[in-house]
Design an enzyme around this catalytic site. Structure first.
Site, mmCIF file in Angstrom:
data_model
loop_
_atom_site.group_PDB
_atom_site.id
_atom_site.type_symbol
_atom_site.label_atom_id
_atom_site.label_comp_id
_atom_site.label_asym_id
_atom_site.label_seq_id
_atom_site.Cartn_x
_atom_site.Cartn_y
_atom_site.Cartn_z
ATOM 1 N N SER A 11 109.389 47.444 -54.991
ATOM 2 C CA SER A 11 109.440 46.170 -54.286
ATOM 3 C C SER A 11 109.939 45.889 -53.118
ATOM 4 O O SER A 11 110.022 44.415 -52.876
ATOM 5 C CB SER A 11 109.412 45.412 -55.858
ATOM 6 O OG SER A 11 110.987 45.929 -56.317
ATOM 7 N N HIS A 25 102.548 47.792 -53.782
ATOM 8 C CA HIS A 25 103.378 48.086 -54.951
ATOM 9 C C HIS A 25 102.472 46.868 -55.800
ATOM 10 O O HIS A 25 101.731 45.445 -56.005
ATOM 11 C CB HIS A 25 104.438 46.679 -54.411
ATOM 12 C CG HIS A 25 105.393 45.589 -55.625
ATOM 13 N ND1 HIS A 25 105.182 44.098 -55.120
ATOM 14 C CD2 HIS A 25 105.685 46.317 -56.535
ATOM 15 C CE1 HIS A 25 105.978 43.689 -56.036
ATOM 16 N NE2 HIS A 25 106.463 44.746 -57.103
ATOM 17 N N GLU A 70 100.541 44.686 -53.786
ATOM 18 C CA GLU A 70 100.775 44.129 -52.552
ATOM 19 C C GLU A 70 100.802 46.019 -51.600
ATOM 20 O O GLU A 70 101.848 46.980 -52.256
ATOM 21 C CB GLU A 70 102.298 43.434 -52.921
ATOM 22 C CG GLU A 70 102.203 42.241 -53.140
ATOM 23 C CD GLU A 70 102.982 41.599 -52.770
ATOM 24 O OE1 GLU A 70 103.671 40.464 -52.366
ATOM 25 O OE2 GLU A 70 104.626 42.732 -53.057
ATOM 26 N N ASN A 117 108.233 38.519 -54.206
ATOM 27 C CA ASN A 117 109.020 38.755 -54.405
ATOM 28 C C ASN A 117 110.110 37.606 -53.278
ATOM 29 O O ASN A 117 111.418 37.238 -53.473
ATOM 30 C CB ASN A 117 110.017 40.101 -54.126
ATOM 31 C CG ASN A 117 109.974 40.695 -55.085
ATOM 32 O OD1 ASN A 117 109.638 39.946 -56.306
ATOM 33 N ND2 ASN A 117 109.545 42.139 -55.288
#
Length: 285
Positions: A120, A141, A153, A192
Site C-alpha cells: 500500500s 493494491h 490501485e 492512502n
C-alpha cells in the site's frame, strides 16, 4: 498472453481473501505461506466463507464448489508459482524482505510471469531491480477486506510496460474489482494519501490528549460522514502495518516527523495490533 493462473504469496488476511476473490471469478489460484499455521487458518477461512455464502443464498453450491476446486493452498513457493501467469505478493511491509522474495520469484517463475506487489506504500521501482523482468513488476493494491472492497490501485512506474498494465487492469476487472491507474509513482498512492492525512491528525489529537480515540472516531463518522473512524480503521488494517509503514518512511527520509506516532509505537510494542489479535484501540475478545 492472457492471465489464467494466479499465485498469491502470503496467506494472511489480505492474501487469502485475494486468492478467494480470484478463484470465485474463474482463475486457477495457488496460495502459499511460509507459516503453516497461517496457511491452515486460510484453508479453514475459505471453506467456512464459501459455505456461509451458500447458506445465505449469496452463492450457489455449484459456484462454491467450482471456486474451491480452483483454489489450492500449498506449502511451498516453488509449487505455487510453477505455472503462474501473475504472482501477487501480500507479505509484510518491509522493503528488504520484499526484494529478497522478488529475487526468488524471478528465478522460480516462468519467463512471462508478471510480479505484482499488494503493498500500500512501497512503490514497485524499489523492488523491480531485484529481478531480471523490471518491465513486468508493478503495484496491484487491493483494499481490506479484499472480498468486500471493490477498488484496486494499479501503479505504472517508469519501468513498467504498457502490456503489463493492460494485463493487470484486465485481471482486476475480471476479479470483479474496479481498478484505477496511476500514471506515476507517488508515496501512498491515491486513497492512502487521503486516509493518512485524517489518520495523522487523529493520532496527533489523541497524543495531545484533546479527546479519546472513541470520541475522535465518533466525530469523524458523524461529522464527516465516514463509514468508519480512523482508529477503528487502524485496528482493521493492523496497527503493526501502520508501524512498519511509518518506520520504512522514516528510514528513507531521516525526517523525525515521519516516525510513527508515539501511540502507534506503544501499541505495536505491546502487541496490540488490532482486530486480528483481539485487541488494538478497541477490545475484540
Amino acid at each position: 498472453m492472457e492471465i489464467n493462473k494466479i499465485a498469491v504469496i502470503g496467506a494472511g488476511n489480505m492474501g487469502h481473501q485475494i486468492a478467494i476473490c480470484a478463484a470465485l471469478t474463474g482463475f486457477r489460484v495457488m496460495c502459499t505461506d511460509t507459516n503453516s499455521a497461517i496457511l491452515e487458518k486460510a484453508v479453514s477461512f475459505a471453506d467456512t466463507y464459501l459455505s456461509e455464502r451458500v447458506t445465505k443464498g449469496k452463492l450457489t453450491q455449484e459456484a462454491a464448489d467450482q471456486a474451491r476446486g480452483s483454489l489450492a493452498f500449498v506449502p511451498t513457493i516453488e509449487e505455487a508459482v510453477a505455472e503462474a501467469d501473475l504472482v501477487i505478493e501480500a507479505i509484510v511491509e518491509k522493503l528488504d524482505i520484499k526484494r529478497k522474495l522478488f529475487a526468488q520469484l524471478d528465478k522460480l517463475c516462468p519467463a512471462h510471469t508478471i510480479l505484482a506487489t499488494n503493498s500500500s506504500y512501497i512503490v514497485s521501482s524499489k523492488i523491480a531491480d531485484a529481478t531480471t523482468r523490471t518491465d513486468r513488476v508493478c503495484n496491484m493494491h487491493f483494499f481490506n477486506p479484499a472480498l468486500v472492497m471493490k477498488l484496486v490501485e494499479v501503479v505504472k512506474g517508469p519501468h513498467v510496460s504498457e502490456k503489463t498494465v493492460e494485463l493487470v487492469m484486465n485481471a482486476a476487472q475480471k476479479m470483479g474489482k474496479t481498478p484505477v491507474l496511476l500514471h506515476k509513482e507517488i508515496y501512498g498512492f491515491l486513497v492512502n494519501r487521503f486516509l493518512q492525512a485524517t489518520r495523522q491528525e487523529a493520532l496527533k489529537l489523541l497524543d495531545m490528549g484533546v479527546a479519546s480515540h472513541e470520541d475522535i472516531d465518533t466525530a469523524v463518522m458523524n461529522g464527516l460522514g465516514y463509514p468508519m473512524g480512523p482508529f477503528k480503521l487502524l485496528d482493521l488494517t493492523g496497527v503493526d502495518l501502520a508501524y512498519h509503514v511509518g518506520m520504512e518512511k522514516y528510514r528513507e527520509s531521516g525526517d523525525p516527523a515521519d516516525r510513527p506516532s508515539p501511540t502507534v509505537v506503544e501499541k505495536f510494542t505491546k502487541g496490540e495490533w488490532g482486530k486480528k489479535v483481539g485487541k488494538g484501540f478497541y477490545d475484540y475478545e
